[in-house]
Design a protein around this motif. Sequence first.
Motif, PDB file in Angstrom:
ATOM      1  N   TYR A  51      78.470 115.751 -10.270  1.00  0.00           N
ATOM      2  CA  TYR A  51      77.032 115.936 -10.469  1.00  0.00           C
ATOM      3  C   TYR A  51      76.251 114.842  -9.737  1.00  0.00           C
ATOM      4  CZ  TYR A  51      72.498 116.624 -12.654  1.00  0.00           C
ATOM      5  OH  TYR A  51      71.152 116.851 -12.860  1.00  0.00           O
ATOM      6  N   ILE A  52      76.726 113.598  -9.848  1.00  0.00           N
ATOM      7  CA  ILE A  52      76.052 112.483  -9.176  1.00  0.00           C
ATOM      8  C   ILE A  52      75.978 112.732  -7.674  1.00  0.00           C
ATOM      9  CG2 ILE A  52      76.288 110.032  -8.546  1.00  0.00           C
ATOM     10  CD1 ILE A  52      77.522 109.642 -11.388  1.00  0.00           C
ATOM     11  N   ASN A  53      77.094 113.116  -7.086  1.00  0.00           N
ATOM     12  CA  ASN A  53      77.152 113.297  -5.633  1.00  0.00           C
ATOM     13  C   ASN A  53      76.360 114.510  -5.157  1.00  0.00           C
ATOM     14  OD1 ASN A  53      79.116 111.261  -4.245  1.00  0.00           O
ATOM     15  ND2 ASN A  53      80.103 111.775  -6.188  1.00  0.00           N
ATOM     16  N   ASN A  54      76.178 115.494  -6.032  1.00  0.00           N
ATOM     17  CA  ASN A  54      75.433 116.701  -5.649  1.00  0.00           C
ATOM     18  C   ASN A  54      73.949 116.631  -6.005  1.00  0.00           C
ATOM     19  OD1 ASN A  54      77.749 117.870  -4.620  1.00  0.00           O
ATOM     20  ND2 ASN A  54      78.216 119.009  -6.491  1.00  0.00           N
ATOM     21  N   ASN A  55      73.566 115.627  -6.796  1.00  0.00           N
ATOM     22  CA  ASN A  55      72.182 115.525  -7.266  1.00  0.00           C
ATOM     23  C   ASN A  55      71.684 114.091  -7.145  1.00  0.00           C
ATOM     24  OD1 ASN A  55      71.709 118.371  -8.737  1.00  0.00           O
ATOM     25  ND2 ASN A  55      73.774 117.651  -9.222  1.00  0.00           N
ATOM     26  N   ILE A  56      71.883 113.524  -5.971  1.00  0.00           N
ATOM     27  CA  ILE A  56      71.679 112.099  -5.779  1.00  0.00           C
ATOM     28  C   ILE A  56      70.240 111.652  -6.032  1.00  0.00           C
ATOM     29  CG2 ILE A  56      71.209 112.220  -3.292  1.00  0.00           C
ATOM     30  CD1 ILE A  56      73.441 109.660  -5.082  1.00  0.00           C
ATOM     31  N   LYS A  57      69.262 112.561  -5.888  1.00  0.00           N
ATOM     32  CA  LYS A  57      67.851 112.201  -6.054  1.00  0.00           C
ATOM     33  C   LYS A  57      67.381 112.317  -7.499  1.00  0.00           C
ATOM     34  CE  LYS A  57      63.294 113.116  -4.014  1.00  0.00           C
ATOM     35  NZ  LYS A  57      62.502 113.946  -3.070  1.00  0.00           N
ATOM     36  N   ALA A  72      65.089 106.340   1.607  1.00  0.00           N
ATOM     37  CA  ALA A  72      65.144 105.843   0.231  1.00  0.00           C
ATOM     38  C   ALA A  72      64.772 106.944  -0.757  1.00  0.00           C
ATOM     39  CB  ALA A  72      64.205 104.646   0.076  1.00  0.00           C
ATOM     40  N   ASP A  73      63.680 107.669  -0.473  1.00  0.00           N
ATOM     41  CA  ASP A  73      63.236 108.741  -1.372  1.00  0.00           C
ATOM     42  C   ASP A  73      64.273 109.843  -1.482  1.00  0.00           C
ATOM     43  OD1 ASP A  73      61.041 110.166  -2.895  1.00  0.00           O
ATOM     44  OD2 ASP A  73      61.374 111.600  -1.263  1.00  0.00           O
ATOM     45  N   THR A  74      64.902 110.191  -0.375  1.00  0.00           N
ATOM     46  CA  THR A  74      65.881 111.288  -0.365  1.00  0.00           C
ATOM     47  C   THR A  74      67.109 110.969  -1.204  1.00  0.00           C
ATOM     48  OG1 THR A  74      65.135 111.930   1.844  1.00  0.00           O
ATOM     49  CG2 THR A  74      67.267 112.779   1.127  1.00  0.00           C
ATOM     50  N   VAL A  75      67.495 109.699  -1.260  1.00  0.00           N
ATOM     51  CA  VAL A  75      68.705 109.337  -2.015  1.00  0.00           C
ATOM     52  C   VAL A  75      68.386 108.804  -3.412  1.00  0.00           C
ATOM     53  CG1 VAL A  75      69.966 108.846   0.106  1.00  0.00           C
ATOM     54  CG2 VAL A  75      68.812 106.964  -1.086  1.00  0.00           C
ATOM     55  N   ALA A 135      61.409 101.708   0.166  1.00  0.00           N
ATOM     56  CA  ALA A 135      62.110 101.132   1.317  1.00  0.00           C
ATOM     57  C   ALA A 135      62.495  99.686   1.047  1.00  0.00           C
ATOM     58  CB  ALA A 135      61.233 101.231   2.564  1.00  0.00           C
ATOM     59  N   ASP A 136      61.657  98.967   0.306  1.00  0.00           N
ATOM     60  CA  ASP A 136      61.964  97.571  -0.018  1.00  0.00           C
ATOM     61  C   ASP A 136      63.215  97.462  -0.890  1.00  0.00           C
ATOM     62  OD1 ASP A 136      59.843  96.610   1.423  1.00  0.00           O
ATOM     63  OD2 ASP A 136      58.485  96.447  -0.309  1.00  0.00           O
ATOM     64  N   VAL A 137      63.308  98.344  -1.885  1.00  0.00           N
ATOM     65  CA  VAL A 137      64.491  98.338  -2.751  1.00  0.00           C
ATOM     66  C   VAL A 137      65.733  98.713  -1.944  1.00  0.00           C
ATOM     67  CG1 VAL A 137      65.605  99.431  -4.740  1.00  0.00           C
ATOM     68  CG2 VAL A 137      63.171  98.852  -4.831  1.00  0.00           C
ATOM     69  N   LEU A 138      65.587  99.682  -1.052  1.00  0.00           N
ATOM     70  CA  LEU A 138      66.708 100.088  -0.201  1.00  0.00           C
ATOM     71  C   LEU A 138      67.189  98.909   0.646  1.00  0.00           C
ATOM     72  CD1 LEU A 138      68.515 102.396   0.950  1.00  0.00           C
ATOM     73  CD2 LEU A 138      66.733 102.752   2.674  1.00  0.00           C
ATOM     74  N   SER A 139      66.255  98.189   1.237  1.00  0.00           N
ATOM     75  CA  SER A 139      66.643  97.051   2.073  1.00  0.00           C
ATOM     76  C   SER A 139      67.299  95.940   1.258  1.00  0.00           C
ATOM     77  CB  SER A 139      65.426  96.509   2.826  1.00  0.00           C
ATOM     78  OG  SER A 139      65.155  97.301   3.963  1.00  0.00           O
ATOM     79  N   ARG A 140      66.820  95.740   0.032  1.00  0.00           N
ATOM     80  CA  ARG A 140      67.456  94.730  -0.827  1.00  0.00           C
ATOM     81  C   ARG A 140      68.894  95.125  -1.150  1.00  0.00           C
ATOM     82  NH1 ARG A 140      62.281  94.317  -3.315  1.00  0.00           N
ATOM     83  NH2 ARG A 140      62.894  95.638  -5.081  1.00  0.00           N
ATOM     84  N   GLU A 160      74.574 103.527  -7.854  1.00  0.00           N
ATOM     85  CA  GLU A 160      73.981 102.674  -6.819  1.00  0.00           C
ATOM     86  C   GLU A 160      74.775 102.737  -5.525  1.00  0.00           C
ATOM     87  OE1 GLU A 160      72.356  98.523  -7.630  1.00  0.00           O
ATOM     88  OE2 GLU A 160      74.246  98.049  -6.577  1.00  0.00           O
ATOM     89  N   ARG A 161      76.103 102.646  -5.625  1.00  0.00           N
ATOM     90  CA  ARG A 161      76.952 102.655  -4.430  1.00  0.00           C
ATOM     91  C   ARG A 161      76.930 104.010  -3.733  1.00  0.00           C
ATOM     92  NH1 ARG A 161      82.369  99.087  -6.004  1.00  0.00           N
ATOM     93  NH2 ARG A 161      81.261  97.110  -6.275  1.00  0.00           N
ATOM     94  N   VAL A 162      76.909 105.077  -4.506  1.00  0.00           N
ATOM     95  CA  VAL A 162      76.844 106.401  -3.895  1.00  0.00           C
ATOM     96  C   VAL A 162      75.527 106.566  -3.143  1.00  0.00           C
ATOM     97  CG1 VAL A 162      76.690 108.882  -4.374  1.00  0.00           C
ATOM     98  CG2 VAL A 162      78.423 107.502  -5.523  1.00  0.00           C
ATOM     99  N   ARG A 163      74.438 106.082  -3.730  1.00  0.00           N
ATOM    100  CA  ARG A 163      73.142 106.177  -3.064  1.00  0.00           C
ATOM    101  C   ARG A 163      73.119 105.349  -1.774  1.00  0.00           C
ATOM    102  NH1 ARG A 163      69.626 106.298  -8.708  1.00  0.00           N
ATOM    103  NH2 ARG A 163      69.253 108.571  -8.647  1.00  0.00           N
TER     104      ARG A 163
END
Length: 318
Positions: free
Chosen positions: A223-229, A287-290, A295-300, A265-268
């Motif tokens: 479910y996590i991998n198929n519904n990442i957002k 960032a939004d898609t995953v 974007a700031d959180v993604l970069s961190r 978190e790791r899958v995202r």
Amino acid sequence: MTYSAPKKIAFICFEGFQSLDLTGPLEVFDLAVIDGKAQYENVIFSPEGGLVASSSGIVVATQPFASLKGFHAMVIVGGVGSDLAMTQRNIVDYISEQSKEVERIISICSGALILAKTTLLDGLKATTHWSLWHRLQSTNPRLDVVKDAIFVKQGNIYTSAGVTAGMDLALAIVQEDCGREISLDIAKGLVIYFKRPGGQKQFSDILQSQSINNDKINQACTYINNNIKQDLSVQRLAKLVNMSARNFSRVFTKELKISPAKYVERVRVHRACLMLENRNLNTAQVADTVGINSADVLSRLFQKYFSVSASQYREHFC
């Protein structure tokens, strides 16, 4: 950077070598061509020369050690035959002797076990296939095994993980010698990733989750991998598989050796790595898609996992 003469690379083989440990890096080097000129010359060697069979039955013609002179780099391949090769003094001693004559010393997969029988790795960091970490350490307690690394560079000595990681390492070496564009063109031609960072894990949490036998945890991971957002909180996942949040978290962590939140978190982050290859999407869109807030959180998160920002990752690894 180009060279007036190709760099000569000696591949060290033995009976029972892993064919991809040889052919993977060899193909990468062979495709390094600038203005119609090959940048590398590859030659395969074995102790006595002649025909040598891989563990899969592929037979290659080799030159004898005695003719190994004037080479830029020495590549020690791995394979099931490395168990015997690492006990043969003529192989180990010859590698030690030739290490003084070459500019680069490279091991692929279990080739690191052979290299570890010399003193060349003493006091250095090194890696190998994940199934051989403990053997590498016991073979030479004076080295520092880097677990999960795709490859490790220590001065002029390079060690890599299993099979396809040898191609990652070869691409990195081509980039050092010939530049990013040549290495990128080779990766595109071979339909492989241009560059996985040297510290990237050898096997992903996604792959690990597929090997467990708990149906409810498997269901949650799917479910996590198929519904990442979507909302992937512990409470939401526990409800999905009809468990209490506390019990779900306990069982999940027991099965995967990682908490549900950390797995998500790791899958995202893993999915973001793949999406960054699409340069039509900016980091905020990725960032939004995953399912990452900004974007700031993604970069961190990228700084946390790869020590570079998401933009830097795209620039250097995609």
